[in-house]
Design an enzyme around this catalytic site. Structure first.
Site, short mmCIF file in Angstrom:
data_model
loop_
_atom_site.label_atom_id
_atom_site.label_comp_id
_atom_site.label_asym_id
_atom_site.label_seq_id
_atom_site.Cartn_x
_atom_site.Cartn_y
_atom_site.Cartn_z
N HIS A 27 48.83 7.00 15.70
CA HIS A 27 49.10 8.35 16.25
C HIS A 27 47.87 8.90 17.00
O HIS A 27 47.74 10.11 17.14
CB HIS A 27 49.50 9.34 15.17
CG HIS A 27 50.51 8.82 14.19
ND1 HIS A 27 51.86 8.98 14.34
CD2 HIS A 27 50.36 8.09 13.05
CE1 HIS A 27 52.50 8.40 13.34
NE2 HIS A 27 51.62 7.84 12.54
N SER A 64 33.42 11.66 42.39
CA SER A 64 34.18 12.80 42.89
C SER A 64 33.43 13.37 44.09
O SER A 64 32.20 13.41 44.10
CB SER A 64 34.32 13.85 41.80
OG SER A 64 34.58 15.12 42.38
N LYS A 124 30.82 13.12 37.93
CA LYS A 124 32.02 12.36 37.60
C LYS A 124 31.91 10.87 37.88
O LYS A 124 31.31 10.43 38.84
CB LYS A 124 33.20 12.90 38.41
CG LYS A 124 33.58 14.30 38.04
CD LYS A 124 34.53 14.32 36.87
CE LYS A 124 35.95 14.28 37.41
NZ LYS A 124 36.90 14.49 36.33
N GLU A 169 43.40 3.91 35.66
CA GLU A 169 44.53 4.83 35.86
C GLU A 169 45.62 4.17 36.70
O GLU A 169 46.82 4.29 36.42
CB GLU A 169 44.05 6.12 36.54
CG GLU A 169 43.15 6.95 35.64
CD GLU A 169 42.43 8.02 36.45
OE1 GLU A 169 43.07 9.04 36.77
OE2 GLU A 169 41.25 7.85 36.77
#
Ligand code: ARG
Length: 466
Positions: free
Chosen positions: A164, A285, A291, A298
């Site tokens: 979980h 970024s 970043k 992704e």
């Protein structure tokens, strides 16, 4: 493509037609824009067919020789970028045959004896999908090796295991990495399996019923590397289950890729810092200088959408089609091509990311020790040492966890007196099982996370993967 070719009756079947197709008909009907990818398979199939026709005395040796050489010329024209694909000629089969006849004359017109585009496209596509199975098998092997190298480096590194996405029990890094080796090994075996099943040659089924020419289907099957010819001509030209198997295996594999991709996204975040991804697989970024985004991960998380989409599309195309060939089936290729390209790129990207990632061992160790991760060890100890029934041990442990949580500390930080206030029988020995190293070491059951077991599995996989 010239205008006159578009409006004239088709040279390949023009006998029955007074006029050519509407321009929109040509646009919807033509597959050459995508099936040109199968040029090598188409030419290989035709060469095998021509050689067989001559060996069977169906065409002359000199015609077969002219066809064989002419097809090699076509091949080099295509590979050299000198071939002009014509939409008016619909597909790769007619484009190759038409150019062959331009080059070798009359002999080229004899190539289509005893076959049809229906068995031709079936054999071309099978050869293409078979190659993709081989590519997937190679890509998965490389990926498994990358995970295995990670596992070997960190056989006994401790990290939190989750259920979980909540801290469950400490596990070892090597164990987590090997979980993916197992998944990708099953994926690989699915491609091997599918390849074995699809390795029958449909060439010679002709339009649907076979042919009256004395062809030798065993010879063409062998020449093209198939185990045997397909046994039913109707089935040969009408099924695409081999592509569906490839797509299904690809979907399962992409699902596995997406799961590790998601773990990488979580693990590489500033909040987790379990791993550092290499600059090679991340982006910055344009506005936030701090970043380092896990874009490749992704994208890999998302790619299943495309692959599964292709799978659903082909199932939907094939569903309810009466035997045998219907033009619906021309819609099989773009889906399969895109899914295969996506999968191969995904496998390569994941292999690169896994090879280049660095585990933050100290962060993993600290995370493993937090979140009451050894509560099960405590309960097991109460069963083993004090003879408590597991349900009672679970209750005692739960009370201790609540006590620690309230005090804002972890289980090993409770004093013996605090523990004894919950169960008088607890002794100082209990602290041994509350350490994460002891916890993982104790999980010695077959397939468990103990470094001893993990090292055995690493050795097994090293022997298997070379
Ligand atoms: N381009 C077609 C396909 O991809 C080839 C087979 C066409 N056969 C036919 N009878 N029209 O399916």
């Amino acid at each position: 493509m010239t205008q006159s070719k578009d409006t004239a009756a088709n040279a390949m079947w023009g006998g029955r037609f007074a006029s050519g197709p509407d321009a929109i008909m040509t646009a919807i009907n033509a597959s050459i824009g995508f099936d040109q990818r199968m040029y090598a398979q188409d030419i290989a199939g035709s060469r095998a067919h021509a050689a067989m026709l001559a060996a069977q005395g169906i065409i002359s040796d000199s015609d077969a020789k002219a066809i064989g050489e002419g097809l090699l010329t076509v091949l080099s024209e295509i590979e050299g970028g000198k071939f002009t694909f014509s939409t008016a000629l619909e597909d790769i089969h007619l484009n190759v045959e038409s150019r062959l006849t331009e080059i070798v004359g009359e002999a080229g017109k004899r190539l289509h004896t005893g076959r049809s585009r229906n068995d031709q496209v079936a054999v071309d596509f099978r050869l293409w999908v078979r190659d993709q199975c081989d590519a997937a098998i190679a890509g998965l092997t490389a990926l498994m090796k990358a995970f295995l190298a990670q596992a070997e480096a960190g056989v006994d590194w401790v990290m939190p295991g989750f259920t979980h996405l909540q801290t469950a029990q400490p596990v070892t890094w090597g164990h987590h990495m090997l979980a993916y080796v197992e998944m990708f090994a099953r994926d690989r075996s699915r491609f091997e399996d599918a390849r074995r099943r699809m390795n029958e040659c449909p060439l010679g089924a002709a339009a649907l019923a076979g042919t009256s020419f004395p062809i030798d289907r065993f010879a063409t099957a062998q020449a093209l590397g198939f185990d045997r010819p397909t046994a039913n001509s109707l089935d040969s030209v009408s099924d695409r289950d081999f592509a569906l198997e490839f797509l299904s295996a690809s979907s399962i594999c992409a699902m596995h890729l997406s799961r590790f991709a998601e773990e990488l996204v979580i693990w590489s975040s500033a909040q987790f810092r379990f791993v550092r991804l290499s600059d090679k697989w991340t982006t910055g970024s344009s506005i936030m200088p701090q970043k380092k985004n896990p874009d490749a991960a992704e994208l890999l998380r998302a790619k299943l959408g495309r692959i599964l989409g292709a799978t659903v599309a082909l199932f939907t195309i094939m569903k309810g089609l009466a035997l045998t060939y219907s033009k619906d089936m021309q819609e099989d290729k773009e889906q399969t091509f895109d899914a295969a390209d996506t999968l191969m790129l995904g496998l390569a990207a994941m292999t690169g990311m896994v090879s280049d990632m660095t585990a933050n061992r100290d962060v993993l160790r600290a995370a493993a020790a937090s979140g009451f991760s050894t509560a099960t060890d405590l309960a097991d100890w109460l069963v083993r040492r004090l003879g408590l029934p597991f349900r009672d041990a679970h209750h005692v442990t739960g009370t201790l966890v609540a006590m620690a949580e309230k005090a804002g500390i972890d289980l090993p930080d409770l004093t013996l007196a605090q523990m004894q206030s919950v169960h008088a029988g607890i002794t100082a020995e209990v602290f041994e099982v509350l350490g994460v190293e002891n916890s993982v070491r104790s999980r010695l059951s077959y397939g468990g996370t103990s470094p001893v077991r993990v090292a055995e599995q690493v050795a097994r996989w090293k022997a298997a993967l070379g």
